[in-house]
Design an enzyme around this catalytic site. Structure first.
Site, PDB file in Angstrom:
ATOM      1  N   GLU A 193     -25.683   0.490 -32.293  1.00 17.41           N
ATOM      2  CA  GLU A 193     -24.243   0.348 -32.547  1.00 17.41           C
ATOM      3  C   GLU A 193     -23.663  -0.775 -31.711  1.00 17.41           C
ATOM      4  O   GLU A 193     -22.837  -1.549 -32.178  1.00 17.41           O
ATOM      5  CB  GLU A 193     -23.511   1.669 -32.248  1.00 17.41           C
ATOM      6  CG  GLU A 193     -22.080   1.712 -32.797  1.00 17.41           C
ATOM      7  CD  GLU A 193     -21.028   1.082 -31.905  1.00 17.41           C
ATOM      8  OE1 GLU A 193     -19.935   0.780 -32.406  1.00 17.41           O
ATOM      9  OE2 GLU A 193     -21.289   0.861 -30.706  1.00 17.41           O
TER      10      GLU A 193
ATOM     11  N   ASP B  50     -27.456   4.175 -27.966  1.00 18.52           N
ATOM     12  CA  ASP B  50     -27.604   2.934 -27.190  1.00 18.52           C
ATOM     13  C   ASP B  50     -26.337   2.695 -26.377  1.00 18.52           C
ATOM     14  O   ASP B  50     -25.278   3.271 -26.662  1.00 18.52           O
ATOM     15  CB  ASP B  50     -27.909   1.731 -28.093  1.00 18.52           C
ATOM     16  CG  ASP B  50     -26.757   1.379 -29.036  1.00 18.52           C
ATOM     17  OD1 ASP B  50     -26.090   2.323 -29.543  1.00 18.52           O
ATOM     18  OD2 ASP B  50     -26.513   0.187 -29.273  1.00 18.52           O
TER      19      ASP B  50
HETATM   20  N1  BES Z   1     -17.122   3.375 -29.108  1.00 16.99           N
HETATM   21  C1  BES Z   1     -16.850   1.989 -29.234  1.00 16.99           C
HETATM   22  C2  BES Z   1     -15.661   1.722 -30.151  1.00 16.99           C
HETATM   23  C3  BES Z   1     -14.379   2.002 -29.438  1.00 16.99           C
HETATM   24  C4  BES Z   1     -13.915   1.109 -28.508  1.00 16.99           C
HETATM   25  C5  BES Z   1     -13.668   3.134 -29.674  1.00 16.99           C
HETATM   26  C6  BES Z   1     -12.750   1.353 -27.825  1.00 16.99           C
HETATM   27  C7  BES Z   1     -12.517   3.397 -28.984  1.00 16.99           C
HETATM   28  C8  BES Z   1     -12.049   2.502 -28.055  1.00 16.99           C
HETATM   29  C9  BES Z   1     -18.091   1.302 -29.788  1.00 16.99           C
HETATM   30  O1  BES Z   1     -19.254   1.736 -29.158  1.00 16.99           O
HETATM   31  C10 BES Z   1     -17.997  -0.163 -29.500  1.00 16.99           C
HETATM   32  O2  BES Z   1     -17.999  -0.544 -28.367  1.00 16.99           O
HETATM   33  N2  BES Z   1     -17.979  -0.972 -30.534  1.00 16.99           N
HETATM   34  C11 BES Z   1     -18.093  -2.379 -30.390  1.00 16.99           C
HETATM   35  C12 BES Z   1     -18.613  -2.880 -31.691  1.00 16.99           C
HETATM   36  C13 BES Z   1     -19.306  -4.202 -31.613  1.00 16.99           C
HETATM   37  C14 BES Z   1     -20.387  -4.264 -30.581  1.00 16.99           C
HETATM   38  C15 BES Z   1     -19.825  -4.602 -32.962  1.00 16.99           C
HETATM   39  C16 BES Z   1     -16.748  -2.983 -30.044  1.00 16.99           C
HETATM   40  O3  BES Z   1     -15.702  -2.465 -30.451  1.00 16.99           O
HETATM   41  O4  BES Z   1     -16.742  -3.987 -29.339  1.00 16.99           O
HETATM   42 MN    MN Z   2     -19.327   3.755 -29.027  1.00 14.86          MN
HETATM   43 MN    MN Z   3     -19.327   0.694 -27.172  1.00 11.28          MN
END
Ligand code: BES
Ligand code: MN
Ligand code: MN
Length: 475
Positions: free
Chosen positions: A153, A88
């Site tokens: 996710e 997603d």
């Molecule tokens: N892949 C990201 C996490 C991430 C962000 C890794 C920046 C490295 C650098 C993940 O898909 C993400 O965006 N996670 C969200 C989680 C939330 C929606 C619960 C986030 O960090 O905002």
């Molecule tokens: Mn991600």
């Molecule tokens: Mn993300």
């Protein structure tokens, strides 16, 4: 291994072409209008896993978007790894800021531009291609591989936790492998051993039953936008500390050696500041930038709206004002407890001239791991073989809510070997993935399968909670 890498070299163009097929599907999990597209992307991944050689694949329905499962278990006696990722993506708006449309993948300057290119479709596909290469080149793979690729996710994985609890047996593995993070710099591979958690809330301030003429009523009633601004401004002091009582209670102090290791990374504030176009950097006093991003919690306003925001002027006192506020958390903060403290603080600071409502939208646990597990050493060797450089250990300011759940439920190491870059524009216009990283990341994923095949994971409870308690019980 040469046969595997030769296979990959011979199929680069097709692998890239296939990735564009997945990137064309607008699988925006938060948008109800995209529900069918999200499913279509899940089905695409399932079919790709089957084509790559998984002997069993399944699109698994949940109360929300489907999960994709695939497995190749043809190496009895060898370790089993579980590759997790997500298909997603975040919404693509503001559309007018994209140089080319978000769901029409475009290659320019050695990068592929599309929503999801780096987060996380491109990074997932790397592992699928790596398994395919082993199976096609050698007819076998050095380890057993399971894939669990989810479609929720970006909305904090609401249905994944229960699934993991239920399906522990099927998902049994010796290590979890995830590529959904960034390398510290281009050409510098990185292993991530810590993620921040998240508590995300929405505040609604209501004054009157309806909007009011600001001439007839201005000066006699509370303005919800003003009240909300005061509440928001009271959340932090001028040293950058969060003022919610008890907010820092459970924050784990970074060790001196960890802070020293951060200081050795090739980071320069001036360069970092310029790269994001910020006039100045701010944050909690007493901590360096990487410390503020990785081992200290943060509080931010993610959105606010009230009254008239269109062209021109309208003299109005809005009936309501809203804000979305999120807090990035570090071990051992608990998202639920922090959300509760936040809500209490905000409710208490409401004057009686308005009604204040606070509701929690979602959350995720922070995670930090030991870096001494043999699975991480294997990943380090794989990255070095592909990128020609040993990886650095980093933490991330972002969140992947399920990682803490994996660690807790399975008691196995989680190997985070992301191949994104910090300028990939995740969640923003013009998201991209470097083609170099796609190529070298695929090679690294292929090397990893070999390295894990010879690594001694079985008796290496070393760095995991399960290993620790196993040893404790034995002692
Ligand atoms: N892949 C990201 C996490 C991430 C962000 C890794 C920046 C490295 C650098 C993940 O898909 C993400 O965006 N996670 C969200 C989680 C939330 C929606 C619960 C986030 O960090 O905002
Ligand atoms: Mn991600
Ligand atoms: Mn993300």
């Amino acid at each position: 291994m040469t046969a595997v890498i030769q296979y990959l070299n011979a199929h680069r163009d097709r692998h890239l072409e296939e990735l564009t097929g997945l990137l064309r599907i607008p699988s925006v999990s938060t948008d109800p209008a995209r529900k069918a597209d999200v499913r279509r992307a899940g089905e695409w991944v399932r079919a790709r896993l089957a084509a790559a050689g998984c002997t069993k694949t399944e699109l698994i329905d949940t109360p929300g978007h489907p999960l994709v499962y695939g497995e190749w278990l043809g190496a009895p006696g060898k370790p089993t790894i579980l590759v997790y990722g997500h298909y997603d993506v975040q919404p693509a708006d503001p559309l007018e800021r994209w140089s080319t449309p978000p769901f029409e993948p475009t290659i320019r300057d050695g990068r592929i531009y599309a929503r999801g290119a780096s987060d996380d479709k491109g990074q997932v596909i790397v592992h699928v291609n790596a398994l395919e290469a082993h199976l096609r080149a050698n007819g076998t793979c050095p380890v057993n591989v399971k894939f669990l690729i989810e479609g929720e996710e970006e909305i904090s994985s609401p249905n994944l936790g229960p699934f993991l609890e239920r399906e522990r047996e099927r998902l049994k593995c010796d290590a979890v492998v995830i590529s959904d993070t960034a390398m510290f710099a281009k050409g510098l591979p990185s292993i991530c051993y810590g993620l921040r958690g998240l508590a995300y809330l929405e505040i609604a301030v209501t004054g009157t039953d309806t909007d009011l003429h600001s001439g007839s009523f201005g000066g006699a009633v509370a303005n919800p936008a003003v009240v909300l601004s005061r509440i928001l401004a009271s959340l932090k002091d001028d040293k950058g500390r969060v003022k919610v009582p008890g907010f820092y209670d459970d924050v784990r102090k970074p060790s001196g050696s960890e802070r020293k290791a951060f200081a050795k990374l090739p980071h320069r504030d001036a360069k970092f500041r310029k790269a994001i176009g910020a006039p100045d950097l701010v944050g909690e006093k007493g901590y360096a930038t990487l410390e503020r991003l990785w081992v200290r919690p943060a509080l931010d306003i993610n959105g606010m709206w009230a009254g008239f925001t269109g062209e021109g002027a309208k003299t109005v006192i809005p009936a309501t004002a809203h804000a979305k506020v999120s807090m990035r958390l570090v071990p051992d903060q608990d998202p639920k407890r922090v959300a509760k403290k936040f809500a209490e603080f905000v409710r208490k600071s409401a004057p009686k001239s308005v009604k204040v409502e606070v509701r929690s939208l979602h959350g995720g646990q922070p995670w930090v791991a030991d870096t001494s597990h043999p699975a991480l050493a294997a990943a380090g060797r794989a990255l070095k073989r592909a990128f020609g450089r040993a990886p650095v250990f980093v933490r991330e300011g972002g969140s992947i809510p399920v990682v803490a759940t994996f660690a807790r439920l399975f008691g196995v190491p989680c190997v985070l070997m992301g191949i994104g870059l910090n300028d990939d524009n995740l969640h923003a216009p013009n998201e991209k993935l470097e083609l170099d990283n796609f190529r070298l990341g695929t090679d690294a994923a292929a090397y990893l399968l070999e390295e894990l095949g010879t690594a001694n994971l079985a008796d290496a409870g070393a760095a995991t909670a399960a290993g620790r308690s196993r040893r404790k019980r034995r002692a």
